[in-house]
Design a protein around this motif. Structure first.
Motif, PDB file in Angstrom:
ATOM      1  N   VAL A 223       0.835  -1.206   0.000  1.00 31.95           N
ATOM      2  CA  VAL A 223       0.000   0.000   0.000  1.00 31.95           C
ATOM      3  C   VAL A 223       0.871   1.258   0.000  1.00 31.95           C
ATOM      4  N   ALA A 224       1.951   1.240   0.781  1.00 31.81           N
ATOM      5  CA  ALA A 224       2.866   2.375   0.799  1.00 31.81           C
ATOM      6  C   ALA A 224       3.458   2.612  -0.590  1.00 31.81           C
ATOM      7  N   LYS A 225       3.866   1.525  -1.244  1.00 32.60           N
ATOM      8  CA  LYS A 225       4.425   1.639  -2.588  1.00 32.60           C
ATOM      9  C   LYS A 225       3.385   2.169  -3.567  1.00 32.60           C
ATOM     10  N   LEU A 226       2.153   1.673  -3.459  1.00 29.90           N
ATOM     11  CA  LEU A 226       1.081   2.096  -4.355  1.00 29.90           C
ATOM     12  C   LEU A 226       0.773   3.582  -4.183  1.00 29.90           C
ATOM     13  N   MET A 227       0.736   4.048  -2.944  1.00 27.50           N
ATOM     14  CA  MET A 227       0.473   5.463  -2.711  1.00 27.50           C
ATOM     15  C   MET A 227       1.587   6.332  -3.285  1.00 27.50           C
ATOM     16  N   LYS A 228       2.830   5.868  -3.154  1.00 26.61           N
ATOM     17  CA  LYS A 228       3.944   6.628  -3.737  1.00 26.61           C
ATOM     18  C   LYS A 228       3.788   6.735  -5.250  1.00 26.61           C
ATOM     19  N   GLU A 229       3.368   5.644  -5.865  1.00 27.76           N
ATOM     20  CA  GLU A 229       3.180   5.664  -7.321  1.00 27.76           C
ATOM     21  C   GLU A 229       2.079   6.627  -7.738  1.00 27.76           C
TER      22      GLU A 229
END
Length: 452
Positions: A223-229
């Motif tokens: 989720v953290a990675k997705l939000m960064k994207e």
């Protein structure tokens, strides 16, 4: 056949029993309810509001920040682990903490809990509670919570986790999602719907915390990675070996978490009151309609209040905020700052009424609310309006009128309306909200209109 053991039965593990009518009986093990403590240096107390019961924790010195804690669990606000955690957080971070309750599934399936969380924020924004009014800076709010996630590799690795095994998470989603929906629903899967796009547009800063011993750690990292994207500013705080909810029962873990939160808060810029001139305008919120949940913010120059009931009342400007009837509100900072400056520079009382937004409330709802606001002002017993607003000298104003301003001006002239036109070259839509030089130029024109 033998009865299922607590280890293999997720219902037994969290202390619930499924009833034939679809409800559940909750009897979580080792979960004493806490009582408010009004005698310690850190005070907490229960309050009953119009939406449900909430608990607030306030440190004895006025704290600079506000944290709203929302938990996704089968427990409640007064569950002792949560109460102790909020007390400790208020003390260590020197913040105000509000822990709102919400309706539980399966009696109230999602989105009931989400709606209750949003209602809690609305309540806080409009509340007359003395602790909130005196100690909370509502331009500096942080949302926080714990919750469950999707099936992932780490859940498989921790299949037999004793704190929060994957079977318990599966059970919780089964009970709370709408009947017949699966885990790809937008209520449980952040990749569904436009939630992340909305969060990115808000320009919020997000901190994601997790422990290596938590079955949901892989999902939290994803989720953290997705939000960064999606362009969201994400601060990651992951530790090795910590189990799910370790910060609730282990003071050393909570202290580590609080240190990260304190750093996150202190590194997050937040609006400060307009420094020039200092304290020349005061504002307050008053309710217009309980049935429509509409309200208005009043702005009055301090000099008028210091003069008491002045024989010379001030012009009243009623300002309707922009947003295409769909977004924004009275307390949106650009609108709030604009009304503050307008009250100061025009030496006028400014009223900024809210109105219901589309698509939940399509036109003419906003128009009706705008008219209701004028009726409210005319008949109001509010002391600021009665003592300082000249109701024979009222001016209506708004932004975001659309792309037919010149046509509307021409049409009003043809109908015999006395129209003063002020059109400038090269100024973008809403420039007066963000550029003080543009607002000063606009205020000069308005001042000529008001005092001509």
């Amino acid at each position: 056949m033998s009865e299922p053991s607590e280890a293999s039965d997720p219902c037994a593990l969290i202390g619930i029993v499924k009833n034939p009518d679809g409800t559940i009986t909750r009897d979580p093990p080792d979960s004493p309810a806490s009582q408010p403590n009004l005698t310690s240096p850190l005070q907490s107390y229960p309050k009953t509001s119009s939406y449900q019961t909430s608990r607030g924790c306030v440190s004895t010195s006025p704290p600079p920040h506000y944290v709203c804690l929302n938990k996704n669990s089968l427990s409640s606000v007064d569950f002792k682990l949560y109460d102790d955690f909020c007390n400790l957080m208020a003390r260590v971070l020197n913040v105000v903490v509000a822990s709102p309750s919400y309706r539980l599934a399966p009696e109230h399936r999602l989105p009931a809990a989400y709606h209750d969380g949003a209602d809690a924020l609305t309540f806080i924004r409009k509340s007359d509670d003395e602790w909130i009014k005196s100690h909370v800076y509502l331009f500096n709010v942080f949302l926080m919570g714990t919750g469950s996630g999707e099936r992932c590799e780490s859940k498989i690795r921790h299949e037999n986790d004793r704190v929060f095994p994957p079977a318990v998470g599966d059970l919780c989603w089964e009970l709370c999602l709408p009947v017949g929906e699966n885990r790809d629903h937008a209520y449980s899967n952040p990749t569904m719907g436009d939630g992340l796009e909305v969060l990115g547009a808000l320009k919020w800063k997000v901190m994601v915390c997790g422990g290596g011993g938590d079955p949901m750690i892989d999902r939290q990292r994803d989720v953290a990675k997705l939000m960064k994207e999606k362009g969201i500013h994400v601060v990651e705080c992951f530790t090795d070996g910590d189990v799910h909810g370790a910060e609730l029962g282990d003071p050393s873990k909570s202290q580590t978490l609080f240190a990260s939160i304190k750093s996150f808060i202190s590194s997050t810029p937040y609006p400060t009151p307009d420094p020039s001139p200092v304290n020349t305008v005061v504002s307050k919120d008053i309710t217009v309609s309980h049935s429509n949940s509409t309200w208005m913010r009043l702005y009055v120059p301090v000099t008028a209040l210091n003069d008491g009931v002045s024989s010379k009342k001030l012009p009243l400007v009623v300002y309707y905020h922009g947003g295409g009837f769909v977004i924004c509100s009275v307390d949106f900072k650009p609108f709030h700052d604009f009304c503050n400056r307008m009250a100061r520079e025009l030496n006028a009382v400014v009223a900024s009424p809210s109105y219901r937004l589309a698509p939940e409330h399509r036109l003419p709802a906003a128009y009706d609310d705008g008219v209701d606001a004028l009726r409210f002002i005319r008949t109001s017993d509010d002391e600021w309006i009665k003592s300082h607003a000249d109701l024979s000298n009222v001016f209506l104003m708004g932004t975001s009128a659309g792309d037919r301003q010149r046509d509307v001006a021409k049409l009003m002239k043809e109908k015999g309306v006395d129209v003063v036109e002020r059109f400038t070259d090269g100024v973008v839509h809403g420039a007066e909200l963000g550029d003080p030089t543009k607002s000063t130029t606009l205020f000069a024109s308005i001042r000529n209109l008001i005092y001509s």
